[in-house]
Design an enzyme around this catalytic site. Sequence first.
Site, mmCIF file in Angstrom:
data_model
loop_
_atom_site.group_PDB
_atom_site.id
_atom_site.type_symbol
_atom_site.label_atom_id
_atom_site.label_comp_id
_atom_site.label_asym_id
_atom_site.label_seq_id
_atom_site.Cartn_x
_atom_site.Cartn_y
_atom_site.Cartn_z
ATOM 1 N N ARG A 46 0.900 -1.037 -0.077
ATOM 2 C CA ARG A 46 0.035 -0.141 0.047
ATOM 3 C C ARG A 46 0.778 1.248 0.017
ATOM 4 N NH1 ARG A 46 -2.047 3.406 3.973
ATOM 5 N NH2 ARG A 46 -4.292 4.225 3.362
ATOM 6 N N SER A 117 -13.103 -2.962 1.106
ATOM 7 C CA SER A 117 -13.265 -2.293 2.313
ATOM 8 C C SER A 117 -14.679 -2.338 2.577
ATOM 9 C CB SER A 117 -12.747 -1.066 2.554
ATOM 10 O OG SER A 117 -11.404 -1.084 2.429
ATOM 11 N N LYS A 146 -4.240 6.103 8.230
ATOM 12 C CA LYS A 146 -5.199 6.488 7.042
ATOM 13 C C LYS A 146 -5.824 7.650 7.466
ATOM 14 C CE LYS A 146 -9.140 4.585 4.593
ATOM 15 N NZ LYS A 146 -8.657 5.396 3.347
HETATM 16 N N1 FQP Z 1 -6.176 -1.081 2.266
HETATM 17 C C1 FQP Z 1 -7.179 -1.566 2.890
HETATM 18 N N2 FQP Z 1 -6.972 -3.166 3.372
HETATM 19 C C2 FQP Z 1 -7.881 -3.800 4.070
HETATM 20 C C3 FQP Z 1 -7.525 -5.201 4.485
HETATM 21 F F1 FQP Z 1 -8.499 -5.921 4.219
HETATM 22 F F2 FQP Z 1 -6.611 -5.742 3.345
HETATM 23 F F3 FQP Z 1 -7.059 -5.310 5.285
HETATM 24 N N3 FQP Z 1 -8.857 -3.018 4.388
HETATM 25 C C4 FQP Z 1 -9.305 -1.871 4.473
HETATM 26 C C5 FQP Z 1 -8.204 -1.194 3.635
HETATM 27 C C6 FQP Z 1 -8.804 0.170 3.287
HETATM 28 O O1 FQP Z 1 -8.795 0.557 1.863
HETATM 29 P P1 FQP Z 1 -9.439 1.673 1.457
HETATM 30 O O2 FQP Z 1 -10.739 2.023 2.020
HETATM 31 O O3 FQP Z 1 -9.367 1.548 -0.187
HETATM 32 O O4 FQP Z 1 -8.458 2.796 1.792
HETATM 33 P P2 FQP Z 1 -6.888 2.728 1.284
HETATM 34 O O5 FQP Z 1 -6.757 2.572 -0.049
HETATM 35 O O6 FQP Z 1 -6.365 4.175 1.565
HETATM 36 O O7 FQP Z 1 -6.156 1.933 1.950
#
Ligand code: FQP
Length: 222
Positions: A46, A117, A146
């Site tokens: 990420r 998510s 975040k």
């Molecule tokens: N990256 C993530 N991974 C998980 C996981 F399930 F893999 F743990 N859950 C939630 C997120 C959050 O995803 P998102 O809401 O798109 O925000 P960002 O792209 O800023 O991470």
Amino acid sequence: MSNLKNETLREALGVYFIMGSQNCITSPQKTLDLALNGGVSIFQFREKGEGAFVGTEKRQLAKELQAICRKNNTLFIVNDDLELAKELDADGIHIGQDDEDLQYVRREFPDKIIGISAHTLEEVEKAVAGGADYLGVGPIYATETKKDAKEVKGTTLIEQIRDLGYTIPIVGIGGINAKRTQEVILAGADGVSVITAISKAESPDKASQEIKSEVTQAKKIK
Ligand SMILES: Nc1nc(C(F)(F)F)ncc1COP(=O)(O)OP(=O)(O)O
Ligand SMILES: [Mg+2]
């Protein structure tokens, strides 16, 4: 659905490490290596937020971290970036409510793991109906990582999902550390997603080990 058996993925979701260069104290490569030695069972690249790599540097780092995951026989998931996931032939992708649409991603990236998510029951129902392979539910606790995180949920939504009989694999996310792990698993999650508690730990392998042991203990109680 991905080709991976549902139960294999459920098992792999136990200790879900998420990281990018901006989350680390030392090199991302070293941090990931240590975290995998400590028992991380799935990894998400990420690369996002202030100071994150873009373009060639991002792709190069992704390739290096993917190679470390391959060496450790660990699933490599890309966050958000469908083109990068396809280019690397990653094991899967994680998309949020504001990212690409699930159906589109499934068409573009068939037979791979797609995580979604979910912050409300409505989003859960839509993801399950759309054939998501796992849910990231949270934020469970307050998180610094975040910046645009939604309202803190606690474990309520995880409990509601299970009370309604949904069996989709779930990881809790948001402010989780070793101390908080058991509560998330006992609420019905199959695993915990962690960034800072591992990436900024003095010893990422010890931190991963502690979280893994909490997951194992909680699953014995369940
Ligand atoms: N990256 C993530 N991974 C998980 C996981 F399930 F893999 F743990 N859950 C939630 C997120 C959050 O995803 P998102 O809401 O798109 O925000 P960002 O792209 O800023 O991470
Ligand atoms: Mg996203």
